[in-house]
Design an enzyme around this catalytic site. Structure first.
Site, PDB file in Angstrom:
ATOM      1  CB  CYS A 191      -0.891   0.030   1.240  1.00 44.41           C
ATOM      2  SG  CYS A 191      -1.851  -1.449   1.520  1.00 44.41           S
ATOM      3  NE  ARG A 232      -3.299   2.403  -4.208  1.00 40.51           N
ATOM      4  CZ  ARG A 232      -3.261   1.300  -3.455  1.00 40.51           C
ATOM      5  NH1 ARG A 232      -4.273   0.439  -3.498  1.00 40.51           N
ATOM      6  NH2 ARG A 232      -2.233   1.044  -2.683  1.00 40.51           N
TER       7      ARG A 232
END
Length: 333
Positions: A191, A232
């Site tokens: 991530c 995101r």
């Protein structure tokens, strides 16, 4: 990205194995072969070709081993399909390199440099923890800017409830109450954007171009990827944690084999929207960077040839575009 299980066994044809564990020694062999090819190429590119060919064969084996992880455990369409396609493409690349397509040594060098950047974050605990917790803190800050008050926990347990999705005891798990059951969203290495950053950095550093221009493009690429990755993560965390994307739950649950309806938001936003969107954004970013660093076209041309079997001459077009739009800068060449 929140991973339910980072390392889990996969049963194929009666054989059980952990794809992630099996892939680790292959990763080191791939990196050694690619970097070995880079070193040999400094003296003789003809000798570098067979070393690079071995690296590509090992790279194919690496993706073959990881494919079940992305398909069966991660249930990721983009990563699963990408890993499957990477197997024949890697073998084909090695074949072409062995038979004299020396331009592929640039792509080989790019993959090796990518590994040099990415592997330390993957294997060195303090480095991995630092980048994960920095990204977690910045996503948390963005949540507060939007008026939310995020709770960040260490991922082991909270309010007496165990969090079974954690691999490392970092402060990197967002805890959301107010749903049928508490929801956790964990920031892991995947991530942080370091994977995409290492891909672009490897390509930029691999090509032969003036260092001033390469560094300028590198800073721009890293900055853009990092900021977009924070956005995101913010979108996925809020959509999942607040259950804002519960669309077509029955269809999504059947498509991904889910048993928990609360995961529908996560799979829609991350596995579908974010992952496919990331591919589109990265393709667009590549086009923008080639305008600033036309030398990158040698890598893109080889990638297009591997996929389509057609030769392209992007370099001429982008070099012409740059010469027409940018005045000469003393010391830039």
């Amino acid at each position: 990205m929140s991973e339910t299980v980072l390392q889990a066994g996969v049963d194929i044809a009666g054989l059980s194995f952990d794809p992630v564990t099996v892939s680790e020694p292959l990763m080191w062999l791939v990196l050694a072969a690619f970097l070995g090819s880079v070193a040999v190429a400094q003296y003789d590119e003809r000798l570098a070709r067979p070393v690079g060919t071995v690296g590509w064969a090992l790279f194919a084996a690496y993706w073959l081993v990881l494919a079940p992880h992305f398909i069966l455990i991660q249930k990721s369409v983009v990563e699963g399909l990408g890993s499957v396609i990477a197997v024949p493409l890697s073998l084909y690349t090695g074949y072409l390199l062995w038979n004299g397509r020396e331009s592929l040594l640039v792509l080989t060098r790019a993959i090796g440099l990518m590994g040099v950047i990415y592997v330390p974050f993957l294997t060195i605990g303090p480095l991995r923890q630092t980048i994960i917790e920095i990204v977690t803190g910045q996503v948390s800050f963005l949540m507060t800017v939007l008026g939310y008050d995020p709770v960040v926990v260490d991922g082991l347990s909270h309010n007496g409830i165990d969090i079974a999705s954690k691999q490392y005891p970092y402060e990197n798990t967002f805890w959301f109450d107010g749903n049928e059951r508490p929801i956790t969203y964990t920031i892991i290495l995947a991530c942080t954007g370091i994977g995409s950053i290492s891909i672009f950095a490897g390509g930029i550093l691999a090509v032969k171009a003036p260092w001033r221009r390469k560094l300028r493009v590198l800073v721009a690429a890293v900055s853009i990827i990092y900021v977009l990755n924070l956005i995101r993560n913010l979108g996925i965390a809020l959509a999942f944690g607040l259950q804002k994307a519960q669309f077509f739950p029955g269809t999504v649950m059947a498509l991904f084999g889910l048993s928990d309806a609360q995961l529908v938001s996560y799979y829609i936003v991350d596995r579908i929207l974010a992952q496919f969107g990331s591919v589109i954004v990265l393709v667009g970013l590549t086009w923008v960077l080639m305008r600033e660093l036309p030398e990158l076209t040698v890598i893109v041309e080889d990638l297009l040839f591997l996929v389509t079997g057609t030769e392209y001459d992007l370099g001429t077009a982008f070099e012409k575009n740059q010469s027409e739009s940018s005045p000469a800068t003393p010391g830039d060449d």
